[in-house]
Design an enzyme around this catalytic site. Structure first.
Site, PDB file in Angstrom:
ATOM      1  N   GLY A  31       0.799  -1.219   0.000  1.00 45.62           N
ATOM      2  CA  GLY A  31       0.000   0.000   0.000  1.00 45.62           C
ATOM      3  C   GLY A  31       0.832   1.269   0.000  1.00 45.62           C
ATOM      4  O   GLY A  31       2.018   1.249  -0.286  1.00 45.62           O
ATOM      5  N   TYR A  32       0.161   2.363   0.328  1.00 47.15           N
ATOM      6  CA  TYR A  32       0.713   3.713   0.206  1.00 47.15           C
ATOM      7  C   TYR A  32       1.250   3.871  -1.212  1.00 47.15           C
ATOM      8  O   TYR A  32       2.427   4.149  -1.448  1.00 47.15           O
ATOM      9  CB  TYR A  32       1.783   4.004   1.266  1.00 47.15           C
ATOM     10  CG  TYR A  32       1.728   5.459   1.673  1.00 47.15           C
ATOM     11  CD1 TYR A  32       0.680   5.934   2.463  1.00 47.15           C
ATOM     12  CD2 TYR A  32       2.675   6.370   1.217  1.00 47.15           C
ATOM     13  CE1 TYR A  32       0.593   7.275   2.790  1.00 47.15           C
ATOM     14  CE2 TYR A  32       2.584   7.716   1.553  1.00 47.15           C
ATOM     15  CZ  TYR A  32       1.550   8.157   2.345  1.00 47.15           C
ATOM     16  OH  TYR A  32       1.458   9.472   2.671  1.00 47.15           O
ATOM     17  N   LEU A  33       0.336   3.672  -2.149  1.00 46.96           N
ATOM     18  CA  LEU A  33       0.690   3.512  -3.563  1.00 46.96           C
ATOM     19  C   LEU A  33       1.334   4.769  -4.144  1.00 46.96           C
ATOM     20  O   LEU A  33       0.946   5.885  -3.816  1.00 46.96           O
ATOM     21  CB  LEU A  33      -0.562   3.159  -4.368  1.00 46.96           C
ATOM     22  CG  LEU A  33      -1.316   1.906  -3.923  1.00 46.96           C
ATOM     23  CD1 LEU A  33      -2.552   1.689  -4.806  1.00 46.96           C
ATOM     24  CD2 LEU A  33      -0.421   0.669  -3.936  1.00 46.96           C
ATOM     25  N   HIS A  37       4.070   1.660  -8.095  1.00 48.78           N
ATOM     26  CA  HIS A  37       2.981   0.670  -8.053  1.00 48.78           C
ATOM     27  C   HIS A  37       2.073   0.842  -9.271  1.00 48.78           C
ATOM     28  O   HIS A  37       1.615  -0.139  -9.857  1.00 48.78           O
ATOM     29  CB  HIS A  37       2.138   0.849  -6.785  1.00 48.78           C
ATOM     30  CG  HIS A  37       2.892   0.645  -5.510  1.00 48.78           C
ATOM     31  ND1 HIS A  37       3.117   1.651  -4.608  1.00 48.78           N
ATOM     32  CD2 HIS A  37       3.480  -0.462  -4.998  1.00 48.78           C
ATOM     33  CE1 HIS A  37       3.787   1.172  -3.576  1.00 48.78           C
ATOM     34  NE2 HIS A  37       4.031  -0.104  -3.790  1.00 48.78           N
ATOM     35  N   ASP A 150      13.523  -3.353  -5.950  1.00 52.58           N
ATOM     36  CA  ASP A 150      13.991  -4.407  -5.054  1.00 52.58           C
ATOM     37  C   ASP A 150      14.389  -5.614  -5.910  1.00 52.58           C
ATOM     38  O   ASP A 150      13.653  -6.603  -6.010  1.00 52.58           O
ATOM     39  CB  ASP A 150      12.911  -4.766  -4.039  1.00 52.58           C
ATOM     40  CG  ASP A 150      13.476  -5.593  -2.890  1.00 52.58           C
ATOM     41  OD1 ASP A 150      14.573  -6.184  -3.074  1.00 52.58           O
ATOM     42  OD2 ASP A 150      12.846  -5.644  -1.826  1.00 52.58           O
TER      43      ASP A 150
END
Ligand code: PAF
Length: 289
Positions: A31-33, A37, A150
């Site tokens: 979340g916390y797009l 994302h 990542d």
């Protein structure tokens, strides 16, 4: 967009899509797009009939002194962004739904974790692998989308998919950056104004390293030194690691050859940031190692 918070509901819905012959693209997130994302969702939207986004801040992948409690969360904003990007199903379970009782079986990632974030965050990738096994069994996707910011996670997930025979295509998506080069990250909101000014130095250092490789540098230690010195000269961050390794097996290199990952992690007071750059060299160069 359908919002689901129960595993059983999710699995029934996914089985129905599969019966209808629909392909499912899955974007797992915490979340916390941000635009990174969004790029994953957009790619999934292009390639699948159904796009599933999960939002779950997974406690298992945070160490005891890490930022699980303060990891940024804003579900209403995320829901809006997901809708704008054409997500069909938003899976947003509570921790109790995903982990109703202590796990009796947990994944242990045995390869590629003694370097980079695996070394500085013991147990992190075990937590990532465990939640992904659950999410893959809940969503049953055809394709799963992961950001290359990542890169180690992408390599670990490739191993997980292969070793556990998940019938899932892993789709790595390039890192999305701010205009000044800083990799988009949910944690960037925690940088102070001064740290935010300094943070683009990470990518500058990585680009300088790639330029040195272009000019013929093949000594990994010289590349590590160059990146380290640039970050030290331009930021107040504490360097967690600067590493040069083969990709995707993540073996630290002494001489550069083949596909090479140059990766950094630093700790600002506000947030820990990671970034990387990939360089391609002829594998034949290995003869010089
Ligand atoms: O990259 C992330 O946001 C997380 O590690 C993931 C893949 C959603 C698992 O919790």
């Amino acid at each position: 967009m359908i919002v689901v918070d129960r595993i059983a509901t999710m699995q029934a819905l996914m089985r129905q899509y599969r019966r209808e012959g629909k392909t499912i693209g899955f974007v797992p997130t915490m979340g916390y797009l941000h635009d990174g994302h969004a790029a994953l969702i957009d790619r999934a939207r292009e390639e699948n009939d159904i796009v599933v986004l999960s939002i779950f801040v997974n406690p298992l992948q945070f160490g005891p002194n890490e930022d699980f409690a303060r990891y940024p969360r804003d579900f209403e904003r995320d829901r809006r962004i997901a809708g704008q990007h054409g997500v069909d199903v938003l899976f947003h379970p509570e921790v109790d739904e995903m982990y109703p009782a202590p796990l009796s079986v947990q994944a242990v990632v045995k390869a590629r974790t003694d370097v980079l974030c695996g070394r500085s965050r013991p147990g992190h990738f075990d937590g990532v692998a465990t939640v992904l096994i659950k999410l893959f069994n809940i969503v049953m996707p055809d394709r799963a989308y992961f950001g290359m910011k990542d890169a180690q996670q992408v390599a670990v997930v490739a191993g997980l998919i292969r070793d556990f025979n998940f019938p899932i295509e892993l789709v790595p998506v390039p890192t999305v950056r701010e205009t000044d080069g800083l990799a988009k990250s949910s944690r960037n909101v925690y940088l102070s104004p001064q740290e935010r000014k300094e943070a683009p130095a990470l990518y500058e250092a990585l680009k300088a390293a790639a330029a040195a490789v272009d000019r013929g540098e093949r000594n990994a230690e010289a590349i590590r030194r160059l990146v380290r010195e640039h970050i030290e000269a331009h930021t107040h961050a504490e360097i967690d690691y600067v590493e040069v390794c083969s990709y995707p097996d993540l073996t630290p290199l002494s001489a550069l050859a083949g596909t090479v990952l140059i990766a950094v992690a630093v700790r600002f007071a506000g947030a820990r940031l990671i970034d990387n750059i990939m360089v391609e060299l002829p594998a034949a160069d290995r003869r010089g190692e």
